[in-house]
Structure formats: structure tokens, C-alpha cells
Design a protein around this motif. Structure first.
Motif, PDB file in Angstrom:
ATOM      1  N   ALA A 135       0.833  -1.204   0.000  1.00 13.49           N
ATOM      2  CA  ALA A 135       0.000   0.000   0.000  1.00 13.49           C
ATOM      3  C   ALA A 135       0.864   1.249   0.000  1.00 13.49           C
ATOM      4  N   LYS A 136       0.361   2.305  -0.655  1.00 12.99           N
ATOM      5  CA  LYS A 136       1.014   3.613  -0.650  1.00 12.99           C
ATOM      6  C   LYS A 136       0.146   4.595   0.129  1.00 12.99           C
ATOM      7  N   PHE A 137       0.722   5.753   0.434  1.00  7.11           N
ATOM      8  CA  PHE A 137       0.045   6.731   1.288  1.00  7.11           C
ATOM      9  C   PHE A 137      -1.315   7.160   0.728  1.00  7.11           C
ATOM     10  N   GLN A 138      -1.445   7.300  -0.585  1.00  5.50           N
ATOM     11  CA  GLN A 138      -2.698   7.753  -1.190  1.00  5.50           C
ATOM     12  C   GLN A 138      -3.841   6.790  -0.916  1.00  5.50           C
ATOM     13  N   LEU A 139      -3.537   5.546  -0.608  1.00  4.22           N
ATOM     14  CA  LEU A 139      -4.586   4.562  -0.323  1.00  4.22           C
ATOM     15  C   LEU A 139      -5.317   4.880   0.971  1.00  4.22           C
ATOM     16  N   THR A 140      -4.675   5.585   1.886  1.00  4.61           N
ATOM     17  CA  THR A 140      -5.293   5.846   3.189  1.00  4.61           C
ATOM     18  C   THR A 140      -6.565   6.682   3.079  1.00  4.61           C
ATOM     19  N   THR A 141      -6.670   7.495   2.000  1.00  2.00           N
ATOM     20  CA  THR A 141      -7.849   8.347   1.848  1.00  2.00           C
ATOM     21  C   THR A 141      -8.695   7.962   0.642  1.00  2.00           C
ATOM     22  N   ALA A 142      -8.337   6.894  -0.035  1.00  3.13           N
ATOM     23  CA  ALA A 142      -9.033   6.513  -1.270  1.00  3.13           C
ATOM     24  C   ALA A 142     -10.367   5.826  -0.975  1.00  3.13           C
ATOM     25  N   LYS A 143     -11.309   6.018  -1.856  1.00  2.00           N
ATOM     26  CA  LYS A 143     -12.611   5.353  -1.786  1.00  2.00           C
ATOM     27  C   LYS A 143     -12.494   3.971  -2.408  1.00  2.00           C
ATOM     28  N   TYR A 144     -13.436   3.111  -2.025  1.00  2.00           N
ATOM     29  CA  TYR A 144     -13.415   1.737  -2.507  1.00  2.00           C
ATOM     30  C   TYR A 144     -13.462   1.669  -4.035  1.00  2.00           C
ATOM     31  N   ALA A 145     -14.300   2.495  -4.654  1.00  2.00           N
ATOM     32  CA  ALA A 145     -14.462   2.438  -6.113  1.00  2.00           C
ATOM     33  C   ALA A 145     -13.138   2.716  -6.836  1.00  2.00           C
ATOM     34  N   LEU A 146     -12.372   3.665  -6.321  1.00  2.00           N
ATOM     35  CA  LEU A 146     -11.085   3.983  -6.947  1.00  2.00           C
ATOM     36  C   LEU A 146     -10.088   2.839  -6.757  1.00  2.00           C
ATOM     37  N   VAL A 147     -10.085   2.253  -5.560  1.00  2.00           N
ATOM     38  CA  VAL A 147      -9.190   1.118  -5.296  1.00  2.00           C
ATOM     39  C   VAL A 147      -9.536  -0.038  -6.230  1.00  2.00           C
ATOM     40  N   GLU A 148     -10.820  -0.305  -6.374  1.00  2.00           N
ATOM     41  CA  GLU A 148     -11.265  -1.387  -7.247  1.00  2.00           C
ATOM     42  C   GLU A 148     -10.870  -1.110  -8.697  1.00  2.00           C
ATOM     43  N   GLN A 149     -11.051   0.121  -9.135  1.00  2.00           N
ATOM     44  CA  GLN A 149     -10.704   0.495 -10.509  1.00  2.00           C
ATOM     45  C   GLN A 149      -9.213   0.276 -10.773  1.00  2.00           C
ATOM     46  N   GLU A 150      -8.367   0.699  -9.859  1.00  2.00           N
ATOM     47  CA  GLU A 150      -6.919   0.527 -10.037  1.00  2.00           C
ATOM     48  C   GLU A 150      -6.521  -0.945 -10.010  1.00  2.00           C
ATOM     49  N   PHE A 151      -7.122  -1.708  -9.102  1.00  2.00           N
ATOM     50  CA  PHE A 151      -6.810  -3.133  -9.014  1.00  2.00           C
ATOM     51  C   PHE A 151      -7.191  -3.852 -10.311  1.00  2.00           C
ATOM     52  N   VAL A 152      -8.367  -3.574 -10.813  1.00  2.00           N
ATOM     53  CA  VAL A 152      -8.827  -4.222 -12.048  1.00  2.00           C
ATOM     54  C   VAL A 152      -7.919  -3.830 -13.215  1.00  2.00           C
ATOM     55  N   ARG A 153      -7.519  -2.558 -13.262  1.00  2.00           N
ATOM     56  CA  ARG A 153      -6.635  -2.097 -14.347  1.00  2.00           C
ATOM     57  C   ARG A 153      -5.305  -2.853 -14.320  1.00  2.00           C
ATOM     58  N   LEU A 154      -4.718  -2.992 -13.137  1.00  2.00           N
ATOM     59  CA  LEU A 154      -3.429  -3.676 -13.049  1.00  2.00           C
ATOM     60  C   LEU A 154      -3.561  -5.175 -13.293  1.00  2.00           C
ATOM     61  N   MET A 155      -4.628  -5.771 -12.848  1.00  2.00           N
ATOM     62  CA  MET A 155      -4.804  -7.205 -13.079  1.00  2.00           C
ATOM     63  C   MET A 155      -5.076  -7.497 -14.553  1.00  2.00           C
ATOM     64  N   ALA A 156      -5.729  -6.561 -15.251  1.00  2.00           N
ATOM     65  CA  ALA A 156      -5.906  -6.728 -16.704  1.00  2.00           C
ATOM     66  C   ALA A 156      -4.556  -6.683 -17.397  1.00  2.00           C
ATOM     67  N   LYS A 157      -3.683  -5.828 -16.899  1.00  2.00           N
ATOM     68  CA  LYS A 157      -2.329  -5.748 -17.446  1.00  2.00           C
ATOM     69  C   LYS A 157      -1.588  -7.060 -17.199  1.00  2.00           C
ATOM     70  N   LEU A 158      -1.751  -7.610 -16.021  1.00  2.00           N
ATOM     71  CA  LEU A 158      -1.117  -8.890 -15.698  1.00  2.00           C
ATOM     72  C   LEU A 158      -1.644  -9.996 -16.608  1.00  2.00           C
ATOM     73  N   THR A 159      -2.932 -10.047 -16.793  1.00  2.00           N
ATOM     74  CA  THR A 159      -3.522 -11.073 -17.647  1.00  2.00           C
ATOM     75  C   THR A 159      -2.999 -10.954 -19.069  1.00  2.00           C
ATOM     76  N   LYS A 160      -2.872  -9.704 -19.540  1.00  2.00           N
ATOM     77  CA  LYS A 160      -2.360  -9.485 -20.890  1.00  2.00           C
ATOM     78  C   LYS A 160      -0.893  -9.918 -20.999  1.00  2.00           C
ATOM     79  N   LEU A 161      -0.099  -9.589 -19.986  1.00  2.00           N
ATOM     80  CA  LEU A 161       1.314  -9.956 -19.998  1.00  2.00           C
ATOM     81  C   LEU A 161       1.522 -11.464 -19.973  1.00  2.00           C
ATOM     82  N   SER A 162       0.716 -12.126 -19.167  1.00  2.96           N
ATOM     83  CA  SER A 162       0.917 -13.564 -18.995  1.00  2.96           C
ATOM     84  C   SER A 162       0.153 -14.385 -20.021  1.00  2.96           C
ATOM     85  N   GLY A 163      -0.733 -13.750 -20.756  1.00  5.43           N
ATOM     86  CA  GLY A 163      -1.561 -14.497 -21.686  1.00  5.43           C
ATOM     87  C   GLY A 163      -2.597 -15.329 -20.944  1.00  5.43           C
TER      88      GLY A 163
END
Length: 135
Positions: A99-127
């Protein structure tokens, strides 16, 4: 009751102990051999495992906040996002989220959006197949 009347078996969304990274050596393996994905809210380290299931480890250091309440909220947010999206993730990965400092004040929707974005990147990288990846 016949087979026609029985409801379809439910897929469990529970976040069990088998779904967690608990040992220091597991975290170290992911840090040493995994890939990094960055976001303003957190950094994700991912490495393939041979368990056939995706596990999660979360780190929230005291640098993040002196308050354990704040650090625990960050952990709960990240675990909930992982739990809700685990079915869509490729199986066979160990995921460590720092976790980074910005997470301490982030809303759930933003956290979910970032997580999904990074996991899509992972899926693309790994095929989508972690066993196809070489170290």
C-alpha cells in the motif's frame, strides 16, 4: 428433490487461509522473482505458483500511517477488492500488494478500478496462463 429442482452449486467467495500469503519466504519469493505493477495507490508484485490457486499478501508499513486503524482499513479494502475479483483472475499466481500513502484516503471504487486495471495488465502480460511464463 430431483436434479432439475436442485439449485446450481454456489461458488464460494470466501477469503480463506489457503488464499493468503502468510510466510515471509513466500513474500520474499514474490519480491525476488515476480513482476511489479505500479499504481498511485499501491504496488503489486506477482509471481506464478504451482498451487493452481491465486493467493494474496498485503503489506502496510508504519510509514503508511502511525495509526493501526488506518493500516487495517487499507488491508480490508485490498482484501475485499481481491475477494470480489478473484474469480476473474488467472489461477496460479501469488500477489503481494504494498500500500502507498494515497490509499489511506481513497474510496473503494477507486481502489477497485486501479486493481482491475493492473490485473488486466497482468492477464495481458501472462496471456492468462502463468505456467506459460518463464522466469
Amino acid at each position: 428433490m430431483t436434479d432439475v429442482e436442485r439449485p446450481a452449486p454456489r461458488v464460494s467467495c470466501r477469503f480463506t487461509k489457503q488464499d493468503r500469503l502468510l510466510k515471509t519466504r513466500d513474500f520474499q519469493r514474490v519480491y525476488r522473482h515476480g513482476k511489479q505493477l505500479h499504481s498511485p495507490l499501491f504496488t503489486i508484485f506477482v509471481a506464478p505458483n504451482r498451487l493452481g490457486r491465486t493467493r494474496l499478501g498485503v503489506t502496510t508499513s508504519r510509514k503508511l500511517s502511525k495509526s493501526s486503524v488506518v493500516r487495517n482499513r487499507c488491508r480490508r479494502l485490498l482484501r475485499e477488492v481481491f475477494r470480489r475479483h478473484r474469480a476473474a483472475l488467472p489461477a496460479g499466481w501469488d500477489v503481494v500488494i504494498n500500500a502507498k500513502f494515497q490509499l489511506t484516503t481513497a474510496k473503494y471504487a477507486l481502489v477497485e478500478q486501479e486493481f482491475v486495471r493492473l490485473m488486466a495488465k497482468l492477464t495481458k502480460l501472462s496471456g492468462g496462463d502463468p505456467s506459460a511464463q518463464t522466469d
